[in-house]
Design a protein around this motif. Sequence first.
Motif, mmCIF file in Angstrom:
data_model
loop_
_atom_site.group_PDB
_atom_site.id
_atom_site.type_symbol
_atom_site.label_atom_id
_atom_site.label_comp_id
_atom_site.label_asym_id
_atom_site.label_seq_id
_atom_site.Cartn_x
_atom_site.Cartn_y
_atom_site.Cartn_z
ATOM 1 N N HIS A 155 0.830 -1.209 0.000
ATOM 2 C CA HIS A 155 0.000 0.000 0.000
ATOM 3 C C HIS A 155 0.860 1.254 0.000
ATOM 4 N N GLN A 156 1.884 1.278 0.820
ATOM 5 C CA GLN A 156 2.770 2.442 0.868
ATOM 6 C C GLN A 156 3.561 2.587 -0.434
ATOM 7 N N ALA A 157 3.935 1.472 -1.037
ATOM 8 C CA ALA A 157 4.638 1.525 -2.324
ATOM 9 C C ALA A 157 3.754 2.139 -3.403
ATOM 10 N N ALA A 158 2.455 1.817 -3.357
ATOM 11 C CA ALA A 158 1.517 2.401 -4.321
ATOM 12 C C ALA A 158 1.433 3.915 -4.137
ATOM 13 N N LEU A 159 1.350 4.353 -2.899
ATOM 14 C CA LEU A 159 1.289 5.793 -2.625
ATOM 15 C C LEU A 159 2.575 6.488 -3.075
ATOM 16 N N ALA A 160 3.718 5.837 -2.819
ATOM 17 C CA ALA A 160 4.998 6.434 -3.210
ATOM 18 C C ALA A 160 5.130 6.506 -4.725
ATOM 19 N N ALA A 161 4.694 5.465 -5.433
ATOM 20 C CA ALA A 161 4.767 5.466 -6.894
ATOM 21 C C ALA A 161 3.895 6.569 -7.477
ATOM 22 N N ARG A 162 2.697 6.734 -6.926
ATOM 23 C CA ARG A 162 1.844 7.828 -7.387
ATOM 24 C C ARG A 162 2.511 9.178 -7.121
ATOM 25 N N GLY A 163 3.180 9.296 -5.982
ATOM 26 C CA GLY A 163 3.878 10.536 -5.670
ATOM 27 C C GLY A 163 5.002 10.847 -6.630
ATOM 28 N N ARG A 164 5.566 9.819 -7.272
ATOM 29 C CA ARG A 164 6.615 10.033 -8.280
ATOM 30 C C ARG A 164 6.036 10.313 -9.651
ATOM 31 N N GLY A 165 4.716 10.323 -9.761
ATOM 32 C CA GLY A 165 4.080 10.601 -11.038
ATOM 33 C C GLY A 165 3.772 9.377 -11.868
ATOM 34 N N GLN A 166 3.936 8.171 -11.306
ATOM 35 C CA GLN A 166 3.611 6.962 -12.050
ATOM 36 C C GLN A 166 2.102 6.811 -12.189
ATOM 37 N N ARG A 167 1.672 6.260 -13.326
ATOM 38 C CA ARG A 167 0.246 6.126 -13.600
ATOM 39 C C ARG A 167 -0.305 4.740 -13.288
ATOM 40 N N VAL A 168 0.607 3.757 -13.219
ATOM 41 C CA VAL A 168 0.184 2.371 -13.039
ATOM 42 C C VAL A 168 1.115 1.677 -12.052
ATOM 43 N N LEU A 169 0.537 0.880 -11.168
ATOM 44 C CA LEU A 169 1.304 -0.067 -10.362
ATOM 45 C C LEU A 169 0.917 -1.456 -10.843
ATOM 46 N N TYR A 170 1.882 -2.165 -11.372
ATOM 47 C CA TYR A 170 1.629 -3.506 -11.897
ATOM 48 C C TYR A 170 1.996 -4.535 -10.829
ATOM 49 N N LEU A 171 1.026 -5.371 -10.447
ATOM 50 C CA LEU A 171 1.236 -6.349 -9.389
ATOM 51 C C LEU A 171 1.517 -7.749 -9.909
ATOM 52 N N GLY A 172 1.041 -8.084 -11.097
ATOM 53 C CA GLY A 172 1.240 -9.427 -11.617
ATOM 54 C C GLY A 172 0.157 -10.383 -11.161
ATOM 55 N N GLY A 173 0.421 -11.671 -11.352
ATOM 56 C CA GLY A 173 -0.594 -12.669 -11.061
ATOM 57 C C GLY A 173 -0.140 -13.680 -10.037
ATOM 58 N N GLY A 174 -0.725 -14.870 -10.104
ATOM 59 C CA GLY A 174 -0.405 -15.930 -9.168
ATOM 60 C C GLY A 174 0.851 -16.673 -9.559
ATOM 61 N N SER A 175 1.282 -17.564 -8.676
ATOM 62 C CA SER A 175 2.468 -18.370 -8.948
ATOM 63 C C SER A 175 2.165 -19.549 -9.862
ATOM 64 N N ASP A 176 0.904 -19.768 -10.178
ATOM 65 C CA ASP A 176 0.489 -20.745 -11.176
ATOM 66 C C ASP A 176 -0.840 -20.275 -11.761
ATOM 67 N N THR A 177 -1.441 -21.092 -12.597
ATOM 68 C CA THR A 177 -2.643 -20.659 -13.316
ATOM 69 C C THR A 177 -3.946 -20.925 -12.566
ATOM 70 N N ARG A 178 -3.884 -21.504 -11.373
ATOM 71 C CA ARG A 178 -5.118 -21.809 -10.634
ATOM 72 C C ARG A 178 -5.853 -20.518 -10.249
ATOM 73 N N PRO A 179 -7.167 -20.468 -10.416
ATOM 74 C CA PRO A 179 -7.908 -19.262 -10.035
ATOM 75 C C PRO A 179 -7.899 -19.008 -8.536
ATOM 76 N N ASP A 180 -7.633 -20.049 -7.731
ATOM 77 C CA ASP A 180 -7.590 -19.875 -6.278
ATOM 78 C C ASP A 180 -6.151 -19.803 -5.754
ATOM 79 N N ASN A 181 -5.215 -19.441 -6.619
ATOM 80 C CA ASN A 181 -3.817 -19.330 -6.202
ATOM 81 C C ASN A 181 -3.685 -18.316 -5.063
ATOM 82 N N PRO A 182 -2.989 -18.633 -3.963
ATOM 83 C CA PRO A 182 -2.904 -17.713 -2.825
ATOM 84 C C PRO A 182 -2.249 -16.374 -3.151
ATOM 85 N N LEU A 183 -1.240 -16.382 -4.001
ATOM 86 C CA LEU A 183 -0.581 -15.122 -4.354
ATOM 87 C C LEU A 183 -1.530 -14.228 -5.148
ATOM 88 N N LEU A 184 -2.295 -14.819 -6.068
ATOM 89 C CA LEU A 184 -3.284 -14.046 -6.806
ATOM 90 C C LEU A 184 -4.348 -13.497 -5.855
#
Length: 342
Positions: A264-293
């Motif tokens: 959350h703080q990284a998102a705020l800091a990136a916006r403060g630098r003028g960035q328009r997008v924070l890209y988080l990515g996806g899960g560690s595999d293709t499962r829809p219930d992947n914990p990282l996703l």
Amino acid sequence: MTAPRVERIDGAEADARAAQMGPPLWPGTLHRDYLEADALRDPALEPIWVAVHDGPSLWIHGLHRRCIEGCAGLFDASAPYGYGGPLCRAADADFLPRAWRAYAEWMSEQGVVVEYVRFHPLLSNERWYGGRVNANRPVVWVDLGDADFARYYAPRLRSTLNKAARLGLRYEEQALATAVPAFGAYYRRAMREMGADPFFDFSDDYFARLAQHPGARLGVCRGSGGDAWLAACLMLDGAGMTEYHLAATCAEGRRAGASSHALHQAALAARGRGQRVLYLGGGSDTRPDNPLLFFKASFSPLRATYHTGFQVFDPERYDALKRHFAPAWAAHPERPIFYRKV
């Protein structure tokens, strides 16, 4: 009509030409520094860049080339871990298919049998690729242009952030170059505790080379009463976009919600630098219930699709590889480069 010209260029020239294209979003993972850092995972990987041009039209593709073990003079090629794929500026509709034909012929002449590519979901640069493309998994991104992007946070995330605030967690960012050994050790320890694949056991050499990337930033979360790291995240700034690249935490950090607080703080800091997008990515595999996703999805409802692609440049030699590496082919026929992990 003459064929476009194909040439191998170095990383500095690739970055310069890409910058001249002026893409509205240019991810840090498509910069020279990232491709060269990722090559340090395997001494057999050689970073290469190929440019195809015809007048004002230009197509650039950066890859890792690797000699195929036991097959002298034959190579495969692959995008780095994370994302790669081509960039293109086409002055006419006919350029892209002509550029692809010229590139494929050149790769075959260079002894490259097959390539495997990971495309960046927010560039959708699979549209500039002439080989086979497959949808792989959903990924998450945050619109930093929304003044109140946090209103989309899931209730579970809001609860975690409230707990982190009550505990007085602190967040700060610094250049990755200032803390390469510390982050390397912290990250590897966290991966071992999770039982992660050794593929993700990045070395200090990797982090030191990545630290030369001008957009490499380290975010660190600490508790209210000490300097011990509760969570750390490595981010890459590109043009208009910050990518959440690698992250790690510990048992105490998990109890305190440190990873959520740091992101959350990284998102705020990136916006403060003028960035328009924070890209988080996806899960560690293709499962829809992947914990990282599941974790990343709590930050935003916005999704894109991650694609992969491949091309067999020399079908006859590719069939020979299937025979040469018969057990690997039998075990992983779904992998274009089936005889090694990429």
